[in-house]
Scaffold this motif. Structure first.
Motif, PDB file in Angstrom:
ATOM      1  N   GLU A 193       0.823  -1.196   0.000  1.00  0.00           N
ATOM      2  CA  GLU A 193       0.000   0.000   0.000  1.00  0.00           C
ATOM      3  C   GLU A 193       0.861   1.252   0.000  1.00  0.00           C
ATOM      4  N   ASP A 194       2.053   1.151   0.562  1.00  0.00           N
ATOM      5  CA  ASP A 194       2.935   2.308   0.572  1.00  0.00           C
ATOM      6  C   ASP A 194       3.275   2.753  -0.834  1.00  0.00           C
ATOM      7  N   ALA A 197       0.165   4.122  -2.668  1.00  0.00           N
ATOM      8  CA  ALA A 197      -0.233   5.453  -2.229  1.00  0.00           C
ATOM      9  C   ALA A 197       0.451   6.538  -3.041  1.00  0.00           C
ATOM     10  N   ASN A 203      -3.026  12.125  -5.062  1.00  0.00           N
ATOM     11  CA  ASN A 203      -1.834  12.363  -4.265  1.00  0.00           C
ATOM     12  C   ASN A 203      -1.214  13.706  -4.637  1.00  0.00           C
ATOM     13  N   ASP A 258      -8.961  14.723   8.082  1.00  0.00           N
ATOM     14  CA  ASP A 258      -8.849  13.278   8.197  1.00  0.00           C
ATOM     15  C   ASP A 258      -7.455  12.876   7.717  1.00  0.00           C
ATOM     16  N   VAL A 259      -6.747  12.135   8.554  1.00  0.00           N
ATOM     17  CA  VAL A 259      -5.367  11.766   8.209  1.00  0.00           C
ATOM     18  C   VAL A 259      -5.329  10.993   6.895  1.00  0.00           C
ATOM     19  N   LYS A 260      -6.323  10.180   6.625  1.00  0.00           N
ATOM     20  CA  LYS A 260      -6.321   9.385   5.406  1.00  0.00           C
ATOM     21  C   LYS A 260      -6.480  10.249   4.159  1.00  0.00           C
ATOM     22  N   GLN A 261      -7.084  11.409   4.287  1.00  0.00           N
ATOM     23  CA  GLN A 261      -7.269  12.294   3.147  1.00  0.00           C
ATOM     24  C   GLN A 261      -6.025  13.107   2.831  1.00  0.00           C
ATOM     25  N   TYR A 263      -3.063  11.804   2.328  1.00  0.00           N
ATOM     26  CA  TYR A 263      -2.157  10.967   1.525  1.00  0.00           C
ATOM     27  C   TYR A 263      -0.787  10.857   2.190  1.00  0.00           C
ATOM     28  N   LYS A 266       2.781   5.713   4.830  1.00  0.00           N
ATOM     29  CA  LYS A 266       2.907   4.882   6.019  1.00  0.00           C
ATOM     30  C   LYS A 266       4.378   4.768   6.392  1.00  0.00           C
ATOM     31  N   GLU A 269       0.921   7.802   9.094  1.00  0.00           N
ATOM     32  CA  GLU A 269      -0.484   7.890   9.505  1.00  0.00           C
ATOM     33  C   GLU A 269      -0.684   7.451  10.954  1.00  0.00           C
ATOM     34  N   SER A 270       0.086   6.475  11.374  1.00  0.00           N
ATOM     35  CA  SER A 270      -0.069   5.961  12.737  1.00  0.00           C
ATOM     36  C   SER A 270       0.846   6.665  13.733  1.00  0.00           C
TER      37      SER A 270
END
Length: 771
Positions: A193-194, A197, A203, A258-261, A263, A266, A269-270
């Protein structure tokens, strides 16, 4: 152990000059080889060399290095010459003598470079007392313990070629980790996924870097003026958006992020919510927002890859918030860029013969992507710590940081080294915390699970440096050893605390801006089939994002942002006007007289101010009744000009500048307090670096408005330190012109500034702490 004791005894018999020459060249200078003892020393050195070549020195921790993953316990391979130096530099007495010798040579070199011949004569006069000879600036004391720590680590085989106290900073080479951090020889085996992304359409990184400009757009940006628009944001305030290309959609502040928005790559994000938790208030925690209101709006602009100028950075309030925000953006950019390269490496390896290779253009002409300019080593230390925290997902998955122990030794500081009973304002303590050495540069190579400190510039992703550190490696025209090719493909330039560079040497910043994003003089082994077309077309500066943070609005800082930033996406500048000025913080009852001088142009205002001062202002203070007059001079060149004029007119004065020795400062303060000297010339840079309280002020003249607005109230409030002063005799006179609008607004407020600039008469204000 016998070898080490022998080396210590031999080294103790040397003078300071002999030790310095031995450090630089590895042998004793022939000039000192006059006695039999020196010949014996040369034989001893040869014997040590032979012993080390036959029986290489091994660290006791060498067996553990293969087991432990942390690079602090790893022993680096060094040459016999460095092993010899390691054995010779273990004596604490000799180390202290060497550091003292080197600090003296550094101070003399700095004064010769920055002071004119007249000032050199003046400091020579000020060196009369014995207490001046051993003077060491207070702001340099914090670096001593870091050097002692580094000296202890040299036994482990660390390369010390990068130590600035040894003279010229040489590039550190780490062959052991070169292949591990090489992007060309690494692959991303699985399409995780990295990697996906990076290739997503929304992005911001992909949108910005994949945009292909045309020739007509480049010509348009080079010739046409920028169009601007205004916008009001909740936290940042008044914003000015400017761009040369077609108008973009107005950017609005997001109330919730939102952190997911965003981009983010990883593991950012965590890790970001955990790292940034210290700045979140109870209100933020309730809404589970990972950003503070200020960070949210700043990162919203950063993530669009627009240039940003934020002139309200404060070391006491929001400095660390801002540092965390731009570190997140820089690290996010580097991880995405490297993931794209590693993914394409695997695709190229598996591609069919004869397939098109233009699909894999993902690099610049050189590897460095981010350049971070900070004033002190402490700032670089905090940045690296933020990087490490952002890359460590949890305690079990700690990243491998090579050369970490050496980095702590050179960039860290010891709190116990702080002078006792030293009371300074809170903003001073915040700015000058930790190691405040201003000559450094370090390359950082980053992969997702590892970080390499002290990487060579051409193998680095991020370069953290001071303006002086960049200036010494860039060099000047005609110098043999100069290099600036590594700046050719910088994609993000971050200049933090730009106001401090006004107090150091602003020319270093301008010199850097002239050499960034130029075509390199050498290929440096680049694969041109992987280089983006924007870099081959020499259009890198139109893609570079510049993030500029300062504590104040200043014409010189504004000039860098307006004249050296060419981002095709556009620029965003925060332009808030101060409603109340620092004059409201003056606690003494004092009449303020603002005297306006006329100047035809901004270039002639220097001469106009000097002429106005000697013709209109100074005659009013020549009378003996106007004693105890302090003249505050922001510019060092104006200070030299006034000092020479006062000497020529044989006026009863003394003077203090940033180059004045400590003993001379004590004498000047004593003479001024007792009234033995009628005038005291006082520079702004001295006040910035020392913050001494000057007692005995009865009359105050601001030759020019101070660069920092709060200095105005600080200087005025020094009058209350006078024990026998009479309030009714206190006066304050300020010289200003129409070109000082920004500084004037910061002192008296925007409303009074508008009135004062419209009126050509002198303005009299009687201000107390409640005004």
């Amino acid at each position: 152990m016998g070898k080490r004791r022998g080396g210590r005894e031999l080294l103790r018999s040397l003078s300071k000059k002999q030790k310095k020459h031995l450090r630089e060249f590895g042998e004793e200078h022939p000039f000192y080889d006059k006695g039999k003892g020196n010949c014996l020393l040369s034989d001893g050195l040869l014997l040590l060399l032979l012993l080390h070549s036959c029986f290489p020195f091994q660290s006791e921790n060498s067996d553990k290095s293969s087991v432990e993953s942390d690079s602090e316990t790893e022993v680096e391979q060094v040459s016999v010459y460095h092993k010899l130096l390691a054995t010779l530099k273990t004596s604490p007495e000799s180390e202290s003598e060497e550091e003292e010798d080197e600090s003296e040579s550094d101070e003399s070199g700095k004064s010769e470079a920055e002071m004119d011949s007249e000032e050199s004569q003046e400091t020579g006069e000020a060196d009369g007392s014995e207490e001046d000879k051993n003077d060491v600036p207070e702001e340099k004391e914090a670096t001593d313990t870091a050097e002692q720590t580094l000296g202890q680590e040299q036994d482990d085989g660390a390369d010390t070629s990068c130590n600035p106290r040894h003279g010229v900073i040489e590039e550190f080479t780490d062959v052991k980790h070169e292949s591990e951090f090489s992007l060309e020889t690494n692959f991303m085996e699985e399409e995780s996924e990295d990697c996906n992304a990076v290739t997503r359409d929304g992005n911001p990184f992909k949108q910005h870097m994949d945009k292909e400009l045309e020739e007509k757009e480049i010509e348009k940006m080079s010739t046409l003026p920028k169009t601007s628009s205004q916008s009001q944001w909740p936290r940042l305030g008044q914003l000015t958006f400017s761009s040369t290309l077609e108008k973009h959609k107005p950017l609005k502040a997001d109330k919730e992020v939102d952190v997911k928005q965003l981009y983010l790559h990883k593991p950012l994000e965590s890790t970001w919510p955990k790292v940034n938790k210290q700045f979140l208030s109870s209100v933020n925690k309730a809404s589970d927002s990972p950003f503070t209101p200020l960070q949210r709006e700043l990162f919203c602009i950063m993530n669009t890859y627009r240039d940003l100028f934020y002139p309200e950075r404060n070391a006491l309030t929001n400095g660390e918030e801002i540092r965390h925000a731009y570190c997140l953006h820089a690290l996010n950019h580097v991880l995405k860029a490297n993931a794209q390269v590693l993914s394409n490496n695997a695709k190229r390896r598996d591609r069919k013969p004869g397939s098109d290779t233009d699909d894999y253009r993902d690099q610049g002409l050189t590897r460095p992507k981010v350049l971070m300019i900070v004033p002190f080593r402490e700032c670089a230390l905090r940045i690296v710590h933020i990087f490490i925290n952002l890359l460590e997902v949890n305690d079990k998955k700690k990243i491998d940081v090579s050369n970490k122990k050496r980095f702590k030794g050179e960039f860290g500081s010891d709190p116990e080294e702080k002078p006792p009973n030293l009371k300074r304002p809170e903003d001073y303590e915040a700015v000058f915390a930790g190691n405040i050495d201003d000559h450094f540069r370090i390359g950082v190579a980053i992969l997702q699970k590892s970080m390499r400190l002290y990487a060579p510039f051409y193998s680095s992703d991020i370069i953290i440096a001071s303006p002086l550190g960049m200036r010494t490696v860039i060099g000047a025209e005609g110098e043999k050893k100069r290099d600036f090719d590594f700046l050719s493909s910088i994609e993000i330039l971050i200049i933090d605390q730009a106001d401090i560079y006004l107090m150091q040497n602003w020319e270093h910043v301008l010199h850097l801006m002239k050499h960034i994003n130029l075509l390199p003089l050498d290929s440096h082994g680049v694969d041109f089939s992987r280089v983006r077309m924007l870099n081959l077309n020499n259009w890198s500066k139109y893609y570079r994002q510049t993030l500029l943070f300062s504590n104040l609005q200043d014409p010189q800082i504004n000039s860098v942002f307006n004249k050296h930033c060419f981002n095709y996406v556009g620029q965003v500048a925060v332009r808030n006007v101060p409603l109340t000025g620092s004059i409201s913080h003056v606690v003494v009852q004092l009449p303020h007289v603002f005297r306006r001088l006329e100047a035809e142009s901004i270039t002639s205002v220097i001469d106009s101010r000097f002429q106005f001062f000697i013709d209109k202002v100074l005659p009013e203070y020549r009378d003996a009744i106007m004693s105890h007059t302090l003249i505050y001079v922001p510019s060092y060149f104006d200070y030299v000009r006034l000092r020479n004029y006062f000497k020529k007119e044989d006026l009863n004065f003394t003077h203090i500048c940033e180059y004045t020795k400590k003993g001379a400062v004590c004498r000047a303060r004593r003479f001024f307090l007792k009234g033995e000297k009628q005038f005291l010339l006082f520079t702004e840079r001295f006040h910035f670096y020392k913050r001494y309280t000057i007692k005995g002020i009865r009359n105050l003249i601001f030759y020019e408005l101070p660069t920092y607005s709060h200095f105005y109230s600080e200087i005025c409030n020094m009058m209350k330190a006078t024990d026998n002063g009479v309030d009714a005799t206190w006066t304050c006179t300020v010289l200003y012109s129409k070109y000082d609008a920004q500084k004037l607004a910061a002192v008296v407020g925007i409303d009074r500034t508008a009135q004062m600039l419209q009126s050509k008469k002198n303005v009299h204000l009687f201000v107390t702490g409640e005004n």
